[in-house]
Structure formats: C-alpha cells, structure tokens
Design a protein around this motif. Structure first.
Motif, PDB file in Angstrom:
ATOM      1  N   THR A 324       0.862  -1.177   0.000  1.00  0.00           N
ATOM      2  CA  THR A 324       0.000   0.000   0.000  1.00  0.00           C
ATOM      3  C   THR A 324       0.901   1.230   0.000  1.00  0.00           C
ATOM      4  O   THR A 324       1.719   1.412   0.911  1.00  0.00           O
ATOM      5  N   ILE A 325       0.778   2.046  -1.031  1.00  0.00           N
ATOM      6  CA  ILE A 325       1.634   3.236  -1.147  1.00  0.00           C
ATOM      7  C   ILE A 325       1.174   4.275  -0.128  1.00  0.00           C
ATOM      8  O   ILE A 325       0.020   4.707  -0.143  1.00  0.00           O
ATOM      9  N   MET A 326       2.071   4.672   0.744  1.00  0.00           N
ATOM     10  CA  MET A 326       1.738   5.596   1.812  1.00  0.00           C
ATOM     11  C   MET A 326       2.172   7.025   1.506  1.00  0.00           C
ATOM     12  O   MET A 326       1.531   7.987   1.936  1.00  0.00           O
ATOM     13  N   ASN A 327       3.275   7.170   0.774  1.00  0.00           N
ATOM     14  CA  ASN A 327       3.802   8.512   0.552  1.00  0.00           C
ATOM     15  C   ASN A 327       4.710   8.521  -0.668  1.00  0.00           C
ATOM     16  O   ASN A 327       5.425   7.559  -0.932  1.00  0.00           O
ATOM     17  N   ALA A 328       4.645   9.623  -1.431  1.00  0.00           N
ATOM     18  CA  ALA A 328       5.529   9.821  -2.577  1.00  0.00           C
ATOM     19  C   ALA A 328       6.102  11.227  -2.488  1.00  0.00           C
ATOM     20  O   ALA A 328       5.353  12.204  -2.421  1.00  0.00           O
ATOM     21  N   ASP A 329       7.429  11.328  -2.488  1.00  0.00           N
ATOM     22  CA  ASP A 329       8.101  12.620  -2.324  1.00  0.00           C
ATOM     23  C   ASP A 329       9.107  12.808  -3.445  1.00  0.00           C
ATOM     24  O   ASP A 329       9.973  11.956  -3.659  1.00  0.00           O
ATOM     25  N   VAL A 330       8.983  13.912  -4.176  1.00  0.00           N
ATOM     26  CA  VAL A 330       9.880  14.207  -5.299  1.00  0.00           C
ATOM     27  C   VAL A 330      10.575  15.533  -5.052  1.00  0.00           C
ATOM     28  O   VAL A 330       9.928  16.535  -4.723  1.00  0.00           O
ATOM     29  N   SER A 331      11.890  15.531  -5.201  1.00  0.00           N
ATOM     30  CA  SER A 331      12.674  16.771  -5.154  1.00  0.00           C
ATOM     31  C   SER A 331      13.297  17.002  -6.516  1.00  0.00           C
ATOM     32  O   SER A 331      14.010  16.136  -7.037  1.00  0.00           O
ATOM     33  N   LEU A 332      13.018  18.153  -7.100  1.00  0.00           N
ATOM     34  CA  LEU A 332      13.557  18.523  -8.404  1.00  0.00           C
ATOM     35  C   LEU A 332      14.725  19.475  -8.216  1.00  0.00           C
ATOM     36  O   LEU A 332      14.644  20.412  -7.407  1.00  0.00           O
ATOM     37  N   ILE A 333      15.812  19.255  -8.933  1.00  0.00           N
ATOM     38  CA  ILE A 333      16.980  20.127  -8.867  1.00  0.00           C
ATOM     39  C   ILE A 333      17.169  20.743 -10.244  1.00  0.00           C
ATOM     40  O   ILE A 333      17.525  20.051 -11.211  1.00  0.00           O
ATOM     41  N   THR A 357      -4.172   9.838  -1.684  1.00  0.00           N
ATOM     42  CA  THR A 357      -4.682  11.172  -1.401  1.00  0.00           C
ATOM     43  C   THR A 357      -3.597  12.226  -1.606  1.00  0.00           C
ATOM     44  O   THR A 357      -2.391  11.940  -1.548  1.00  0.00           O
ATOM     45  N   LEU A 358      -4.039  13.448  -1.836  1.00  0.00           N
ATOM     46  CA  LEU A 358      -3.123  14.543  -2.156  1.00  0.00           C
ATOM     47  C   LEU A 358      -2.120  14.789  -1.036  1.00  0.00           C
ATOM     48  O   LEU A 358      -0.953  15.119  -1.299  1.00  0.00           O
ATOM     49  N   ASP A 359      -2.544  14.620   0.220  1.00  0.00           N
ATOM     50  CA  ASP A 359      -1.646  14.898   1.336  1.00  0.00           C
ATOM     51  C   ASP A 359      -0.492  13.905   1.421  1.00  0.00           C
ATOM     52  O   ASP A 359       0.452  14.110   2.190  1.00  0.00           O
ATOM     53  N   ARG A 360      -0.550  12.840   0.633  1.00  0.00           N
ATOM     54  CA  ARG A 360       0.533  11.849   0.610  1.00  0.00           C
ATOM     55  C   ARG A 360       1.509  12.088  -0.538  1.00  0.00           C
ATOM     56  O   ARG A 360       2.399  11.276  -0.779  1.00  0.00           O
ATOM     57  N   CYS A 361       1.320  13.190  -1.252  1.00  0.00           N
ATOM     58  CA  CYS A 361       2.181  13.515  -2.392  1.00  0.00           C
ATOM     59  C   CYS A 361       2.899  14.839  -2.138  1.00  0.00           C
ATOM     60  O   CYS A 361       2.254  15.845  -1.840  1.00  0.00           O
ATOM     61  N   SER A 362       4.203  14.822  -2.280  1.00  0.00           N
ATOM     62  CA  SER A 362       5.004  16.021  -2.051  1.00  0.00           C
ATOM     63  C   SER A 362       5.899  16.283  -3.253  1.00  0.00           C
ATOM     64  O   SER A 362       6.508  15.357  -3.798  1.00  0.00           O
ATOM     65  N   VAL A 363       5.947  17.541  -3.666  1.00  0.00           N
ATOM     66  CA  VAL A 363       6.857  17.961  -4.731  1.00  0.00           C
ATOM     67  C   VAL A 363       7.617  19.186  -4.242  1.00  0.00           C
ATOM     68  O   VAL A 363       7.005  20.155  -3.776  1.00  0.00           O
ATOM     69  N   LYS A 364       8.932  19.122  -4.304  1.00  0.00           N
ATOM     70  CA  LYS A 364       9.775  20.231  -3.870  1.00  0.00           C
ATOM     71  C   LYS A 364      10.763  20.550  -4.978  1.00  0.00           C
ATOM     72  O   LYS A 364      11.025  19.714  -5.845  1.00  0.00           O
ATOM     73  N   THR A 387       7.350   5.562   0.227  1.00  0.00           N
ATOM     74  CA  THR A 387       7.132   4.739   1.421  1.00  0.00           C
ATOM     75  C   THR A 387       5.945   3.823   1.158  1.00  0.00           C
ATOM     76  O   THR A 387       4.871   4.289   0.767  1.00  0.00           O
ATOM     77  N   VAL A 388       6.161   2.518   1.371  1.00  0.00           N
ATOM     78  CA  VAL A 388       5.129   1.523   1.102  1.00  0.00           C
ATOM     79  C   VAL A 388       5.013   0.591   2.305  1.00  0.00           C
ATOM     80  O   VAL A 388       6.015   0.158   2.869  1.00  0.00           O
ATOM     81  N   VAL A 389       3.781   0.303   2.710  1.00  0.00           N
ATOM     82  CA  VAL A 389       3.535  -0.677   3.770  1.00  0.00           C
ATOM     83  C   VAL A 389       3.040  -1.962   3.109  1.00  0.00           C
ATOM     84  O   VAL A 389       2.067  -1.939   2.350  1.00  0.00           O
ATOM     85  N   TYR A 390       3.742  -3.037   3.388  1.00  0.00           N
ATOM     86  CA  TYR A 390       3.345  -4.332   2.861  1.00  0.00           C
ATOM     87  C   TYR A 390       2.558  -5.104   3.917  1.00  0.00           C
ATOM     88  O   TYR A 390       2.573  -4.764   5.100  1.00  0.00           O
ATOM     89  N   ARG A 391       1.849  -6.117   3.482  1.00  0.00           N
ATOM     90  CA  ARG A 391       0.975  -6.860   4.385  1.00  0.00           C
ATOM     91  C   ARG A 391       1.734  -7.333   5.604  1.00  0.00           C
ATOM     92  O   ARG A 391       2.854  -7.811   5.522  1.00  0.00           O
ATOM     93  N   LYS A 392       1.067  -7.223   6.757  1.00  0.00           N
ATOM     94  CA  LYS A 392       1.698  -7.638   8.017  1.00  0.00           C
ATOM     95  C   LYS A 392       1.948  -9.140   8.016  1.00  0.00           C
ATOM     96  O   LYS A 392       1.160  -9.917   7.518  1.00  0.00           O
ATOM     97  N   ARG A 393       3.067  -9.523   8.609  1.00  0.00           N
ATOM     98  CA  ARG A 393       3.383 -10.923   8.829  1.00  0.00           C
ATOM     99  C   ARG A 393       3.421 -11.180  10.328  1.00  0.00           C
ATOM    100  O   ARG A 393       3.875 -10.350  11.104  1.00  0.00           O
ATOM    101  N   PRO A 394       3.018 -12.373  10.783  1.00  0.00           N
ATOM    102  CA  PRO A 394       3.111 -12.665  12.214  1.00  0.00           C
ATOM    103  C   PRO A 394       4.554 -12.651  12.674  1.00  0.00           C
ATOM    104  O   PRO A 394       5.464 -12.928  11.906  1.00  0.00           O
ATOM    105  N   LEU A 395       4.768 -12.299  13.946  1.00  0.00           N
ATOM    106  CA  LEU A 395       6.104 -12.327  14.489  1.00  0.00           C
ATOM    107  C   LEU A 395       6.635 -13.756  14.533  1.00  0.00           C
ATOM    108  O   LEU A 395       5.887 -14.691  14.696  1.00  0.00           O
TER     109      LEU A 395
END
Length: 395
Positions: A324-333, A357-364, A387-395
C-alpha cells in the motif's frame, strides 16, 4: 504440475459466538478478515494456480469486498457450499474440473497462520509422486480416555499426530474419492485425508507448523488479533534518482505537467525525470529492479512515451506484491523553469496516477546554486522517495 487451491469457508462457526462481523472467517484480526489473511498467503505463493473459495450463500456481501481489496478478481473463483464440509469440498473440487489442475490443496479458511515453506514442503512431496500429503504436528499433550467423568486409561501418544491443512492430493484421485463417498451416502468423514484413506490412497505425512492452528473459539480469534496487532509493520522505503540533459526546445514535462520553457529534456521517452525517479523508488520497495529493466531505452515502443505509463506499472507491481503506497516525495533540482507555480498540479497528478490522497504527495524544488551541470542549465535532476507498507506478517 498445476496446483489448484480450494478454500473451505462455508461454515457458520457457532462456537466462536455471534457478532456483527458475521461467521468467524470474516472476523477481523490485525485489521483484516481472517479469510483475507488466508487468501493473501496463497496469492503470494508463486506456485498457486486457480483458487476456488467455497462460501455460504448468505455470505456473498461479506466476501465480495475482500476480493476487491486483494485485487484478485481474475484469480479467485467463488462457489456456494453445502450443508456439510464434505459437500462443500466436493463442490469446490468440481469447480476446478475445467481448470487443468493436476493437484489440489484443500485448506480451512480459518487457518491463516501458515507460510510458503509449508506449502513448498507439501508441493515437493506431490512432485515426488505422492497422491495424498497431510501436514501434521506430533501430539504433545498426555492423552486420557474417560467415561462418566473419570479417567479410564492413559493413551500412548506415540505415533499420534494432529492433522492440519492444506491437505493436498493428486486432483483426479481425490475428486474420484469424494464422488465415491457421496455416491455411497457416506457423510461422516472429518477431513479429506480420511476420505483418501477410505479410498485406498496412501497418505504421506509431512511436517506441519505449530502456528498453523484453526481459529475455532472466540478466544482464538482474540489471541490471533493480538498476535497480528503486535507484529512489526513491514514498512519499506525506496529511493530513486534520475537526470536528463537539456537541449533547445519549447518546454519540459515534470511530474506529468508540461511547463513552457526555452529548453526541453532529452530522452527516449518524454524524459520526465521526476516520474522516472519515482518509478525507481517504488520498484525498489519490492525488489523489482529499475525502470530500465521494465522499459529498456533500446525498445522502440517507448520512444516518446508518456512517463505516467512507467509509474502506473510500478504502482501496479507494488500492489500485486501486497503493498500500500503511503507517501511519494519528489525533489527537483533545476535552475529553471520555476516549479512553484506548477507544484499543486504536479501533486494532483501524482495522487491521480498512484491512486492516493493529495496529502501523501510532495513535490519540492531547489536550484544547484549555479554549480555543476545543473547550475550551467545543462540538465535537470530528480530525487524521489516512496514509502510503502506491505501486508503484516506474524512475528
């Protein structure tokens, strides 16, 4: 060898108590239904063929959202079960008859704590020619036989085993055995291995798993939820970097947004450095190589292609691997053009492509202070983090 899967999920689970969530296979553990955990593990196993889930007629509305969340409509078949587990299994087996399977694994929906190593052990035995394979655990407790509330004898636990699932078979052999049992009116078998024994099939024992327990009582479900809730989340971060040379032109495409400019980015596709870097970042979270592995610049079909195709492909791979994609952050130089006036459109485009959602996308954006190739306006670079969260696995 093609292994079909039958998941038995038509039971009512009365011993687990009644709740608004429905029968025990639909109770939530670790934020997901029990059966969803079970199915996810089979979907993740690379040797799983077609999957048939046998459900109760009253549970269609409960099960449909699970298929949609798993994104597996093309892999999961659904049939209605019967009054007994034995009838339900036969229904599931017959549903696979036109799927070309050579072997089948029959598994209880309420056993979510197995792993691929168990499935691999079973599959190895099937490849070696075994017609029936039963995962078991040696009985550890002292056994007593009793009558009228008193012990009559202590039973030796030597050579005694507790049976688990998936119980696995040569497909046509177990289908024939089930049909024979049904035709003779036998309905007292407690599992599929006992039907195989009755039909004269040799049943090979294979090491099971201590965690592969059947969730039967309300307390079992509560303990399973506690176990999953305390598991470490599988959070992964991927980085990507890309750079493209600038040449004479009328504009650049960054994050899928065209910006008029007196230069353009040179490349085989549309040379969108931002989306290329983000594509690599997403691929990194599931070990899927880089953009060049999937879209080689030597392939003419990608000449001038829109880079959103590459990013959509990476996002799909992440989801297919349980992420599950949680966050995408791009920095342009870049020294130019100015990114600020277009930042919102870029973020909105990323959110649409990635379906987040828009709040999970950052462009700088930043300049390189006139230093180096960026400072000389010879190219534009991009750094991306996903940042991606993958399915939980038992300990």
């Amino acid at each position: 060898m093609k292994i079909g899967i039958v998941i038995v999920a038509a039971g009512r689970g009365e011993r687990a108590g009644a709740t608004e969530e429905g029968p025990k296979q639909y109770r939530s553990i670790g934020g997901r239904a029990v059966i969803e955990h079970t199915l996810a593990r089979f979907l993740d196993w690379p040797h799983a063929g077609p999957i048939t889930v046998v459900i109760h007629a009253d549970d269609k509305a409960l099960f449909q959202p699970i298929i949609e969340r798993l994104g597996a409509k093309d892999r999961i078949r659904v049939v209605e079960g019967g009054a007994t587990r034995q009838i339900s299994v036969l229904t599931g087996l017959e549903d696979l008859e036109d799927q070309g399977v050579t072997h089948v694994m029959i598994h209880d929906a309420v056993r979510p704590f197995f792993d691929s190593s168990l499935l691999d052990r079973i599959a190895h035995c099937l490849r070696e020619g075994e017609n029936a394979v039963l995962p078991v655990m040696p009985v550890a407790d002292t056994l007593k036989r009793g009558a009228q509330g008193f012990v009559t004898e202590t039973v030796s636990r030597s050579d005694l085993y507790a049976a688990q699932t998936p119980q696995s078979f040569h497909y046509s052999s177990i289908l024939t055995a089930h049909r024979q049992a049904a035709s003779t009116g036998r309905s007292d078998f407690t599992d599929d291995a006992s039907i195989a024994e009755w039909a004269g099939l040799a049943v090979k024992l294979v090491e099971g798993m201590a965690d592969n327990v059947k969730l039967t009582l309300k307390r079992d479900i509560a303990m399973a939820d506690e176990k999953l809730s305390s598991a470490l989340p599988d959070v992964r971060t991927g980085n990507g970097y890309d750079v493209h040379q600038l040449g004479e032109g009328d504009g650049v495409t960054l994050c899928g947004i065209f910006i008029p400019h007196d230069q353009k980015l040179m490349g085989h596709s549309d040379a969108d450095v931002a989306l290329h870097a983000l594509t690599d970042a997403l691929l990194a979270t599931c070990g899927a190589g880089d953009i060049g592995d999937h879209f080689p610049p030597s392939d003419p079909q990608w000449k001038g292609a829109a880079s959103r195709i590459f990013l959509e492909h990476a996002a799909r791979l992440v989801r297919d691997n349980g992420g599950t994609i949680m966050n995408a952050d791009v920095s342009l130089i870049a020294e130019a053009p100015r990114v600020g006036p277009h930042r919102q459109a870029m973020r909105e485009n990323l959110a649409a492509i990635l379906d987040i959602t828009l709040d999970r996308c950052s462009v700088k954006a930043t300049t390189n202070e006139t230093i180096g190739f960026v400072g000389r306006r010879e190219g534009i670079a991009a750094i991306a983090t996903a940042t991606v969260v993958y399915r939980k696995r038992p300990l």
